[in-house]
Design a protein around this motif. Structure first.
Motif, PDB file in Angstrom:
ATOM      1  N   PRO A   1      -5.346  -7.765  -0.723  1.00  0.00           N
ATOM      2  CA  PRO A   1      -4.713  -6.264  -1.917  1.00  0.00           C
ATOM      3  C   PRO A   1      -3.540  -6.564  -2.573  1.00  0.00           C
ATOM      4  O   PRO A   1      -4.014  -6.274  -3.707  1.00  0.00           O
ATOM      5  CB  PRO A   1      -5.113  -5.279  -0.607  1.00  0.00           C
ATOM      6  CG  PRO A   1      -5.005  -6.488   0.879  1.00  0.00           C
ATOM      7  CD  PRO A   1      -5.901  -7.936   0.186  1.00  0.00           C
ATOM      8  N   ALA A   2      -2.821  -7.461  -2.493  1.00  0.00           N
ATOM      9  CA  ALA A   2      -1.570  -7.284  -2.965  1.00  0.00           C
ATOM     10  C   ALA A   2      -1.492  -7.911  -4.334  1.00  0.00           C
ATOM     11  O   ALA A   2      -0.715  -8.032  -5.169  1.00  0.00           O
ATOM     12  CB  ALA A   2      -0.103  -7.407  -1.386  1.00  0.00           C
TER      13      ALA A   2
ATOM     14  N   PHE B   1       3.610  -0.917   1.996  1.00  0.00           N
ATOM     15  CA  PHE B   1       1.963  -2.012   0.886  1.00  0.00           C
ATOM     16  C   PHE B   1       2.033  -0.695   0.080  1.00  0.00           C
ATOM     17  O   PHE B   1       1.746   0.123   0.307  1.00  0.00           O
ATOM     18  CB  PHE B   1       0.744  -1.878   1.790  1.00  0.00           C
ATOM     19  CG  PHE B   1       1.299  -3.110   3.437  1.00  0.00           C
ATOM     20  CD1 PHE B   1       1.503  -4.095   3.102  1.00  0.00           C
ATOM     21  CD2 PHE B   1       0.825  -2.822   4.848  1.00  0.00           C
ATOM     22  CE1 PHE B   1       1.855  -4.842   3.979  1.00  0.00           C
ATOM     23  CE2 PHE B   1       1.638  -3.780   6.078  1.00  0.00           C
ATOM     24  CZ  PHE B   1       1.820  -4.651   5.671  1.00  0.00           C
ATOM     25  N   PRO B   2       2.199  -1.343  -1.015  1.00  0.00           N
ATOM     26  CA  PRO B   2       1.866   0.298  -2.292  1.00  0.00           C
ATOM     27  C   PRO B   2       0.474  -0.066  -2.353  1.00  0.00           C
ATOM     28  O   PRO B   2       0.099   1.619  -3.296  1.00  0.00           O
ATOM     29  CB  PRO B   2       2.345  -0.725  -3.616  1.00  0.00           C
ATOM     30  CG  PRO B   2       2.267  -2.507  -3.176  1.00  0.00           C
ATOM     31  CD  PRO B   2       2.165  -2.387  -1.335  1.00  0.00           C
ATOM     32  N   TRP B   3      -0.822  -0.654  -2.100  1.00  0.00           N
ATOM     33  CA  TRP B   3      -1.920   0.137  -2.197  1.00  0.00           C
ATOM     34  C   TRP B   3      -1.840   1.393  -0.909  1.00  0.00           C
ATOM     35  O   TRP B   3      -3.672   1.730  -0.669  1.00  0.00           O
ATOM     36  CB  TRP B   3      -3.003  -1.494  -2.087  1.00  0.00           C
ATOM     37  CG  TRP B   3      -2.826  -2.200  -1.154  1.00  0.00           C
ATOM     38  CD1 TRP B   3      -3.528  -2.180   0.164  1.00  0.00           C
ATOM     39  CD2 TRP B   3      -2.815  -3.218  -0.046  1.00  0.00           C
ATOM     40  NE1 TRP B   3      -4.063  -3.177   1.086  1.00  0.00           N
ATOM     41  CE2 TRP B   3      -2.272  -3.560   0.996  1.00  0.00           C
ATOM     42  CE3 TRP B   3      -0.806  -3.571  -1.273  1.00  0.00           C
ATOM     43  CZ2 TRP B   3      -1.324  -4.610   0.783  1.00  0.00           C
ATOM     44  CZ3 TRP B   3      -0.029  -4.712  -0.674  1.00  0.00           C
ATOM     45  CH2 TRP B   3      -1.045  -4.554   0.154  1.00  0.00           C
TER      46      TRP B   3
ATOM     47  N   LYS C   1      -6.475  -9.100   4.884  1.00  0.00           N
ATOM     48  CA  LYS C   1      -5.427  -7.033   4.766  1.00  0.00           C
ATOM     49  C   LYS C   1      -4.632  -6.989   3.900  1.00  0.00           C
ATOM     50  O   LYS C   1      -4.732  -5.995   3.306  1.00  0.00           O
ATOM     51  CB  LYS C   1      -5.909  -6.507   6.234  1.00  0.00           C
ATOM     52  CG  LYS C   1      -6.736  -6.522   7.528  1.00  0.00           C
ATOM     53  CD  LYS C   1      -6.721  -5.787   7.800  1.00  0.00           C
ATOM     54  CE  LYS C   1      -8.266  -5.355   8.977  1.00  0.00           C
ATOM     55  NZ  LYS C   1      -7.670  -5.580   9.873  1.00  0.00           N
ATOM     56  N   VAL C   2      -3.841  -8.133   3.376  1.00  0.00           N
ATOM     57  CA  VAL C   2      -2.488  -7.935   3.357  1.00  0.00           C
ATOM     58  C   VAL C   2      -2.191  -8.256   2.040  1.00  0.00           C
ATOM     59  O   VAL C   2      -1.727  -8.570   0.745  1.00  0.00           O
ATOM     60  CB  VAL C   2      -1.421  -7.781   4.276  1.00  0.00           C
ATOM     61  CG1 VAL C   2       0.156  -8.016   3.715  1.00  0.00           C
ATOM     62  CG2 VAL C   2      -1.940  -7.141   5.262  1.00  0.00           C
TER      63      VAL C   2
ATOM     64  N   ILE D   1       6.371  -8.325   8.034  1.00  0.00           N
ATOM     65  CA  ILE D   1       5.628  -7.741   8.412  1.00  0.00           C
ATOM     66  C   ILE D   1       4.681  -7.783   9.030  1.00  0.00           C
ATOM     67  O   ILE D   1       3.858  -6.461  10.208  1.00  0.00           O
ATOM     68  CB  ILE D   1       5.828  -6.278   6.900  1.00  0.00           C
ATOM     69  CG1 ILE D   1       7.586  -5.557   6.653  1.00  0.00           C
ATOM     70  CG2 ILE D   1       5.325  -5.219   7.820  1.00  0.00           C
ATOM     71  CD1 ILE D   1       8.368  -5.334   7.983  1.00  0.00           C
ATOM     72  N   SER D   2       3.332  -7.812   8.825  1.00  0.00           N
ATOM     73  CA  SER D   2       1.875  -7.863   9.073  1.00  0.00           C
ATOM     74  C   SER D   2       2.233  -8.673  10.076  1.00  0.00           C
ATOM     75  O   SER D   2       1.893  -8.976  11.353  1.00  0.00           O
ATOM     76  CB  SER D   2       0.859  -8.458   8.366  1.00  0.00           C
ATOM     77  OG  SER D   2       1.485  -8.215   6.827  1.00  0.00           O
TER      78      SER D   2
ATOM     79  N   PRO E   1       4.844 -10.965  -2.089  1.00  0.00           N
ATOM     80  CA  PRO E   1       5.945 -10.671  -1.329  1.00  0.00           C
ATOM     81  C   PRO E   1       6.605 -10.946  -0.285  1.00  0.00           C
ATOM     82  O   PRO E   1       5.411 -10.429   0.544  1.00  0.00           O
ATOM     83  CB  PRO E   1       7.221  -8.904  -1.338  1.00  0.00           C
ATOM     84  CG  PRO E   1       5.852  -8.758  -2.995  1.00  0.00           C
ATOM     85  CD  PRO E   1       5.547  -9.433  -2.735  1.00  0.00           C
TER      86      PRO E   1
ATOM     87  N   TRP F   1      -2.005   2.430  -7.669  1.00  0.00           N
ATOM     88  CA  TRP F   1      -1.590   2.325  -6.899  1.00  0.00           C
ATOM     89  C   TRP F   1      -0.279   1.861  -7.444  1.00  0.00           C
ATOM     90  O   TRP F   1       0.620   1.882  -7.287  1.00  0.00           O
ATOM     91  CB  TRP F   1      -1.856   2.351  -5.538  1.00  0.00           C
ATOM     92  CG  TRP F   1      -2.149   0.137  -5.385  1.00  0.00           C
ATOM     93  CD1 TRP F   1      -3.937   0.320  -5.480  1.00  0.00           C
ATOM     94  CD2 TRP F   1      -2.030  -0.644  -5.396  1.00  0.00           C
ATOM     95  NE1 TRP F   1      -4.029  -0.976  -5.364  1.00  0.00           N
ATOM     96  CE2 TRP F   1      -2.591  -1.441  -5.253  1.00  0.00           C
ATOM     97  CE3 TRP F   1      -0.264  -0.766  -5.244  1.00  0.00           C
ATOM     98  CZ2 TRP F   1      -2.613  -3.004  -5.759  1.00  0.00           C
ATOM     99  CZ3 TRP F   1      -0.315  -2.553  -6.256  1.00  0.00           C
ATOM    100  CH2 TRP F   1      -1.061  -3.420  -6.147  1.00  0.00           C
TER     101      TRP F   1
ATOM    102  N   GLU G   1       7.981 -10.752   2.233  1.00  0.00           N
ATOM    103  CA  GLU G   1       8.103  -9.334   3.658  1.00  0.00           C
ATOM    104  C   GLU G   1       6.887  -8.366   4.181  1.00  0.00           C
ATOM    105  O   GLU G   1       6.309  -8.603   4.716  1.00  0.00           O
ATOM    106  CB  GLU G   1       9.066  -7.786   2.874  1.00  0.00           C
ATOM    107  CG  GLU G   1       9.916  -8.663   2.810  1.00  0.00           C
ATOM    108  CD  GLU G   1      10.477  -9.130   0.730  1.00  0.00           C
ATOM    109  OE1 GLU G   1      10.098 -10.326   0.845  1.00  0.00           O
ATOM    110  OE2 GLU G   1      11.956  -9.006   1.049  1.00  0.00           O
ATOM    111  N   TYR G   2       5.968  -8.322   2.706  1.00  0.00           N
ATOM    112  CA  TYR G   2       4.232  -7.931   3.243  1.00  0.00           C
ATOM    113  C   TYR G   2       3.870  -8.583   4.727  1.00  0.00           C
ATOM    114  O   TYR G   2       3.080  -8.521   5.807  1.00  0.00           O
ATOM    115  CB  TYR G   2       3.612  -8.404   2.128  1.00  0.00           C
ATOM    116  CG  TYR G   2       3.415  -7.432   0.990  1.00  0.00           C
ATOM    117  CD1 TYR G   2       4.869  -5.936   1.285  1.00  0.00           C
ATOM    118  CD2 TYR G   2       3.054  -7.367   0.474  1.00  0.00           C
ATOM    119  CE1 TYR G   2       5.177  -5.675   0.296  1.00  0.00           C
ATOM    120  CE2 TYR G   2       3.165  -6.136  -1.015  1.00  0.00           C
ATOM    121  CZ  TYR G   2       4.516  -5.801  -1.189  1.00  0.00           C
ATOM    122  OH  TYR G   2       4.949  -4.332  -2.232  1.00  0.00           O
TER     123      TYR G   2
ATOM    124  N   GLU H   1       1.106   1.702 -10.124  1.00  0.00           N
ATOM    125  CA  GLU H   1       1.500   1.728 -12.003  1.00  0.00           C
ATOM    126  C   GLU H   1       3.335   2.346 -11.225  1.00  0.00           C
ATOM    127  O   GLU H   1       3.459   2.142  -9.350  1.00  0.00           O
ATOM    128  CB  GLU H   1       1.424   3.121 -11.667  1.00  0.00           C
ATOM    129  CG  GLU H   1       0.308   3.404 -13.101  1.00  0.00           C
ATOM    130  CD  GLU H   1      -0.782   3.962 -13.069  1.00  0.00           C
ATOM    131  OE1 GLU H   1      -0.272   5.224 -12.945  1.00  0.00           O
ATOM    132  OE2 GLU H   1      -2.075   2.893 -13.252  1.00  0.00           O
TER     133      GLU H   1
END
Ligand code: ADP
Ligand code: MG
Lengths: 262, 286
Positions: free
Chosen positions: B207-208, A90-92, B203-204, B189-190, B183, B284, B185-186, B286
């Motif tokens: 924020p993503a 997770f990039p954040w 939570k995923v 995975i969760s 994505p 984050w 995948e996020y 960047e």
């Protein structure tokens, strides 16, 4: 029933696509014993990822059954850890938080457990770094640390090093082998790289072209502990050429099929 | 062994390489596709292009390309602006317009966010909401002006309503798209970590998608300015748009220019603030 940690029997998977049905898997049978490192290899599109997703509980099989410790799989769960090829972190979140994220509801100090596992993959110095500040190899190491941190029964890895350059890739293979030899986990690893398969595995399962089935089950007798030096042994070459031939037959099938379509 | 290696063609390669790219003297290409440039260079060029624009205007006014009543000179506009600022009109207009856009935009955003997120994540919600929203989006918001007046009159709520109609439907669809681009995948995975859908969403997925959603808000805020001005042009007794339409009645072109420039400037400032804040919050990304 059986002693197998993971048992896959008669798994068939049909996708309903726009262009009709796609039979991705047809009658997949295999077992993985406890603390065994098994690699599934096959040409692109033969159904490796589909198989892994079904075992992970992210996809549902059309027919057949997957058992972990003799219990049928229903959906994803913490008994099976997964490492994908991309978008693994997770990039954040920092490296540390990424690992801690897997430890919700875990007893003990989450921060400590996370740090221990970053140490295990040699990245304790990067705990506060964000994924965008890390190389691809480092990110995959953290993903592995995360998957190990909550101690799943089976580790499922879908071409985790597939996006890395050759040098990094080899270092990652050595790292994984070292960790595996120290901790002895049950692993199902998916790749299309034959060297990788031989180097890492106790057993290599070769899949047929689509619809995927297990075509060959080869036990790799190369001694452990393994370092990069085994790559140049005659024994290694022997396994490699055997696998090359098995995989090549299947790639040819796919290739001629594609030509025939045109 | 070493000798044999040195005879291979590869061994000669490092010698050739410096010839193509002399060490220390990196020749920088500036004009290639996607080639980066220095931030300073960027700034200078940007400022220059503003200078050219301004100079063009100044020259056009100086040589009397058009009568002053059509094209006032920069000096006239500046003086007019100072005048309006001094007597308090400008500030009062800015304040009124600013409050309107803030309220209209916040109402729109507050409703668009949850709906956009819902239809971006749940196909059932998408099926129910996306098609009508997509349809309404293509109805020109300007054409709703008469309707809004019939519905709510010409008070403040009518301005909010126009901003809402112009912004909301776009926001919903853009936010939906932002969420869909998270994505898979996020999420996978969760799920393998044993998380339930509602916490994966919180939570995923959120924020993503947050940086992209922030960008959506920044862009739609720019559009909201247009709707605000249109609303004020048509039916208002104050605000920057109103100032412009009054000035037109009296042929005060300089005032119109002041109004347009101030609106542009406010838009630019808000955009830059949003951009800067976004960069701070989402470092984050960047
Ligand atoms: N969601 C899906 N819908 C339709 N077809 C799919 C889907 N996922 C995979 N497939 C098809 O199933 C086959 C196997 O895919 P995959 O398991 O990704 O192969 P591999 O990982 O071995 O490259 C491919 O032909 C692919 O196009
Ligand atoms: Mg795959």
């Amino acid at each position: 029933m059986s002693e197998a940690k993971l048992s896959v029997s008669g798994v068939r998977k049909v996708f309903e696509g726009r262009a009709g049905e796609v039979v991705a898997l047809d009658g997949v049978d295999f077992e993985i014993a406890e603390k065994e490192f098994v690699t599934v290899i096959g040409t692109s599109g033969c159904g490796k990822s589909t198989m892994l997703s079904i075992i992970a509980g992210l996809e549902e099989e059309s027919e057949g059954e997957v058992l972990v410790n003799g219990e049928p799989v229903h959906g994803p769960g913490r008994d099976r850890g997964v490492v994908f090829q991309s978008y693994t972190l997770f990039p954040w979140m920092t490296a540390q938080k990424n690992v801690e994220f897997a430890l919700h509801g875990t007893k003990g100090e989450r921060a400590d457990i996370a740090r221990e596992h970053l140490e295990l993959v040699g990245l304790e110095g990067f705990a506060d770094a964000y994924p965008s500040q890390l190389s691809g190899g480092m990110r995959q190491r953290i993903a592995i640390a995360r998957a190990l941190s909550y101690k799943p029964e089976v580790l499922l890895m879908d071409e985790p090093f597939g996006a890395l350059d050759a040098q990094t890739r080899q270092l990652m293979q050595e790292l994984l082998t070292r960790i595996w030899e120290e901790h002895r986990l049950t692993v199902m690893f998916v790749t299309h790289d034959i060297d990788e398969a031989v180097f890492l595995s106790d057993r290599v399962l070769v899949m047929t072209a689509r619809p995927g089935r297990i075509k060959e089950d080869i036990r790799v007798g190369v001694e452990r502990p393994r370092t990069f030096e085994v790559l140049s042994t005659p024994e290694f070459f022997e396994y490699k050429s055997r696998l090359l031939e098995a995989v090549r037959e299947e790639s040819l099938k796919t290739a001629t099929e594609q030509l025939a379509v045109r | 062994m070493a000798e044999a290696i040195s005879k291979t063609p590869e061994a000669g390669a490092p010698k050739r390489a410096p010839a193509g790219r002399p060490a220390g003297k990196r020749r920088r290409k500036l004009a290639g596709i996607f080639d980066p440039i220095e931030p300073r260079t960027y700034m200078i060029i940007a400022l220059l292009s503003f200078a050219v624009l301004f100079f063009g205007w100044w020259v056009a006014a100086e040589i009397d390309l058009a009568k002053d009543i059509f094209l006032p000179s920069p000096a006239d506009v500046w003086n007019r602006g100072v005048e309006l600022a001094k007597d308090g009109t400008l500030w009062a207009d800015v304040k009124v317009s600013f409050v309107r856009i803030t309220i209209g935009f916040l109402i729109s955003t507050a409703i668009a966010l949850p709906i956009g997120i819902a239809i971006g994540t749940y196909r059932l919600a998408e099926a129910a909401i996306e098609p009508p929203v997509d349809f309404i989006r293509y109805m020109p918001a300007v054409a709703f002006l008469p309707l809004t007046i019939v519905w709510v009159g010409v008070d403040e709520s009518q301005k909010w309503l126009i901003i809402f109609i112009g912004t909301f439907f776009q926001q919903v669809l853009l936010v939906m798209d932002n969420v869909k681009r998270v994505p898979r995948e996020y999420v996978d995975i969760s799920h393998t970590l044993g998380m339930r859908d509602h916490s994966v969403l919180r939570k995923v997925v959120l924020p993503a998608a947050a940086p992209a959603i922030w960008d959506t808000l920044r862009i739609t805020l720019g559009w909201a300015w247009t709707w605000l001005v249109i609303a004020e042009l048509v039916a208002a007794s104050d605000g920057l748009g109103h100032r412009i339409i009054v000035a037109q009645r009296y042929f005060q072109t300089d005032t119109i220019f002041v109004g347009i420039l101030v609106i542009g400037l406010l838009g630019l400032i808000m955009d830059q603030i949003m951009k800067y804040t976004g960069k701070r919050i989402f470092r984050w990304a960047e």
